[in-house]
Motif scaffolding. Sequence first.
Motif, PDB file in Angstrom:
ATOM      1  N   ILE A 154      41.160   5.281  33.870  1.00 20.16           N
ATOM      2  CA  ILE A 154      42.429   5.399  33.182  1.00 20.16           C
ATOM      3  C   ILE A 154      43.362   4.283  33.620  1.00 20.16           C
ATOM      4  O   ILE A 154      43.483   3.979  34.784  1.00 20.16           O
ATOM      5  CB  ILE A 154      43.093   6.760  33.495  1.00 20.16           C
ATOM      6  N   ALA A 155      44.026   3.676  32.656  1.00 18.31           N
ATOM      7  CA  ALA A 155      45.033   2.671  32.985  1.00 18.31           C
ATOM      8  C   ALA A 155      46.310   3.413  33.341  1.00 18.31           C
ATOM      9  O   ALA A 155      47.140   3.686  32.500  1.00 18.31           O
ATOM     10  CB  ALA A 155      45.267   1.748  31.785  1.00 18.31           C
ATOM     11  N   VAL A 156      46.446   3.802  34.592  1.00 21.74           N
ATOM     12  CA  VAL A 156      47.539   4.661  35.022  1.00 21.74           C
ATOM     13  C   VAL A 156      48.842   3.869  35.063  1.00 21.74           C
ATOM     14  O   VAL A 156      48.902   2.795  35.615  1.00 21.74           O
ATOM     15  CB  VAL A 156      47.241   5.253  36.414  1.00 21.74           C
ATOM     16  N   MET A 157      49.885   4.453  34.471  1.00 25.12           N
ATOM     17  CA  MET A 157      51.148   3.752  34.363  1.00 25.12           C
ATOM     18  C   MET A 157      52.163   4.212  35.399  1.00 25.12           C
ATOM     19  O   MET A 157      53.215   3.607  35.557  1.00 25.12           O
ATOM     20  CB  MET A 157      51.730   3.955  32.967  1.00 25.12           C
ATOM     21  N   GLU A 158      51.896   5.311  36.084  1.00 26.61           N
ATOM     22  CA  GLU A 158      52.878   5.847  37.000  1.00 26.61           C
ATOM     23  C   GLU A 158      52.833   5.121  38.336  1.00 26.61           C
ATOM     24  O   GLU A 158      51.778   4.771  38.829  1.00 26.61           O
ATOM     25  CB  GLU A 158      52.632   7.342  37.208  1.00 26.61           C
ATOM     26  N   ASP A 159      53.986   4.947  38.951  1.00 25.96           N
ATOM     27  CA  ASP A 159      54.052   4.261  40.239  1.00 25.96           C
ATOM     28  C   ASP A 159      53.181   4.946  41.276  1.00 25.96           C
ATOM     29  O   ASP A 159      52.561   4.300  42.123  1.00 25.96           O
ATOM     30  CB  ASP A 159      55.502   4.232  40.744  1.00 25.96           C
ATOM     31  N   ALA A 160      53.124   6.269  41.227  1.00 25.33           N
ATOM     32  CA  ALA A 160      52.363   7.014  42.214  1.00 25.33           C
ATOM     33  C   ALA A 160      50.880   6.719  42.140  1.00 25.33           C
ATOM     34  O   ALA A 160      50.143   6.940  43.104  1.00 25.33           O
ATOM     35  CB  ALA A 160      52.592   8.515  42.019  1.00 25.33           C
ATOM     36  N   ASN A 186      60.031   4.475  35.466  1.00 29.32           N
ATOM     37  CA  ASN A 186      59.227   5.507  34.801  1.00 29.32           C
ATOM     38  C   ASN A 186      59.969   6.168  33.641  1.00 29.32           C
ATOM     39  O   ASN A 186      59.690   7.311  33.284  1.00 29.32           O
ATOM     40  CB  ASN A 186      58.797   6.580  35.810  1.00 29.32           C
ATOM     41  N   ASN A 187      60.900   5.443  33.048  1.00 31.02           N
ATOM     42  CA  ASN A 187      61.677   5.952  31.922  1.00 31.02           C
ATOM     43  C   ASN A 187      61.065   5.416  30.636  1.00 31.02           C
ATOM     44  O   ASN A 187      61.186   4.233  30.331  1.00 31.02           O
ATOM     45  CB  ASN A 187      63.134   5.511  32.057  1.00 31.02           C
ATOM     46  N   HIS A 188      60.380   6.293  29.880  1.00 33.39           N
ATOM     47  CA  HIS A 188      59.669   5.872  28.675  1.00 33.39           C
ATOM     48  C   HIS A 188      60.459   6.106  27.394  1.00 33.39           C
ATOM     49  O   HIS A 188      59.980   5.771  26.314  1.00 33.39           O
ATOM     50  CB  HIS A 188      58.333   6.614  28.580  1.00 33.39           C
ATOM     51  N   PHE A 189      61.668   6.675  27.497  1.00 33.83           N
ATOM     52  CA  PHE A 189      62.398   7.033  26.282  1.00 33.83           C
ATOM     53  C   PHE A 189      63.808   6.442  26.232  1.00 33.83           C
ATOM     54  O   PHE A 189      64.587   6.789  25.360  1.00 33.83           O
ATOM     55  CB  PHE A 189      62.457   8.558  26.141  1.00 33.83           C
ATOM     56  N   GLY A 190      64.110   5.551  27.158  1.00 33.82           N
ATOM     57  CA  GLY A 190      65.404   4.885  27.131  1.00 33.82           C
ATOM     58  C   GLY A 190      66.583   5.809  27.299  1.00 33.82           C
ATOM     59  O   GLY A 190      67.692   5.516  26.833  1.00 33.82           O
ATOM     60  N   SER A 214      57.846  10.085  38.243  1.00 36.65           N
ATOM     61  CA  SER A 214      56.650   9.772  37.465  1.00 36.65           C
ATOM     62  C   SER A 214      57.004   9.697  35.992  1.00 36.65           C
ATOM     63  O   SER A 214      58.023  10.239  35.546  1.00 36.65           O
ATOM     64  CB  SER A 214      55.568  10.834  37.681  1.00 36.65           C
ATOM     65  N   ALA A 215      56.149   9.038  35.223  1.00 31.39           N
ATOM     66  CA  ALA A 215      56.368   8.955  33.780  1.00 31.39           C
ATOM     67  C   ALA A 215      56.248  10.320  33.123  1.00 31.39           C
ATOM     68  O   ALA A 215      56.901  10.594  32.117  1.00 31.39           O
ATOM     69  CB  ALA A 215      55.374   7.977  33.165  1.00 31.39           C
ATOM     70  N   ALA A 216      55.416  11.194  33.702  1.00 26.92           N
ATOM     71  CA  ALA A 216      55.280  12.555  33.164  1.00 26.92           C
ATOM     72  C   ALA A 216      56.621  13.290  33.230  1.00 26.92           C
ATOM     73  O   ALA A 216      56.962  14.066  32.326  1.00 26.92           O
ATOM     74  CB  ALA A 216      54.214  13.320  33.937  1.00 26.92           C
ATOM     75  N   ASP A 217      57.389  13.031  34.281  1.00 29.45           N
ATOM     76  CA  ASP A 217      58.725  13.633  34.389  1.00 29.45           C
ATOM     77  C   ASP A 217      59.635  13.130  33.270  1.00 29.45           C
ATOM     78  O   ASP A 217      60.506  13.860  32.782  1.00 29.45           O
ATOM     79  CB  ASP A 217      59.350  13.293  35.744  1.00 29.45           C
TER      80      ASP A 217
END
Length: 338
Positions: free
Chosen positions: A185-191, A69-73, A101-104
Amino acid sequence: MKILLLTGFLLTTSIIFGETKYSSEQYIDMWKNTAIAQMLSHKIPASITLAQGILESANGNSKLAKEANNHFGIKCHKAWSGATFIQDDDTKNECFRSYVSAADSYTDHSLFLSGRGRYAGLFELKLTDYKGWARGLKSAGYATNPKYAHLLIEIIERFHLNQYDKYTSVDEKDHHLRKKHPSKIAVMEDADKKHNNTHENANVVKGDEQQATANNNTIVIRQNSHRINTNKNKVKFIVVKEGDTYLRIANEFEMTINQLYKYNEFIKKDVLEVGEIVYIAPKKGRALRMNEMYTCQRDLSLREIAHEEGIRLNNLMKINLISNPEEIINKGTKVTLR
């Protein structure tokens, strides 16, 4: 200006080999409100946050985004005490931050920039100065890619992301859309992976542009527009077509642009040339035994030879005791490849 809830919200999803693949447009629809919320809280342009997310996570398709869930490297660094994820980057087995989560990841990205002194100068810029922010991030060392600022600006202008820098609030209904309507929604988060089975009732159409709709769910199966080839040293590559860009190729093969630059050892250049070879896998350290020697059929540089053969340039420089990769090697000269 407020973001209005779009009635009949429709999101197209690409599925290849049973896995969901997101487009840049889908990524923007999914995360634009989160980026705006972070902008209002931490004074980072939403356009910059979105562009970095698209670039660093390959629209949420990268292994780091999917599994950590790391979107910013963002790497671990000494102060990080949370979960970690190990993968190769500039060096082998580098430590990256992992999130629930990706939101985090979006929140931590804001805290990362606002809490480090080297980025302090960015916060003196206007929120609408996305070009200044892009160049400032590169100058402050956020990424090693020499074209990082250019790539961010290109993404922002291509998708008009700077429109979100003018927003002064986030519509709460739209902000919580993914919670109320997970099937849309194409949800990207594992949860939220449990919602992926909603695609089973949607129509499926093959092709690059076609799409079919059922119950407000649309799935498009996109076939790769490039043929994957393998050179004589067993390195996979594609051949550039008219209209190709680094971003388009990276997205097609679920890579980050940084990976694409690294695999190809690109120097500063803006435009891909039709017919050019682009590697989609790492080059080899040396040639196979059957390809030990290369005879120049024309005058060319060691850099050109390395790219033609799919061998890392630094390795060829060491093997052949050549210090300048741009030095022209005369036709008929033999170059050692292992």
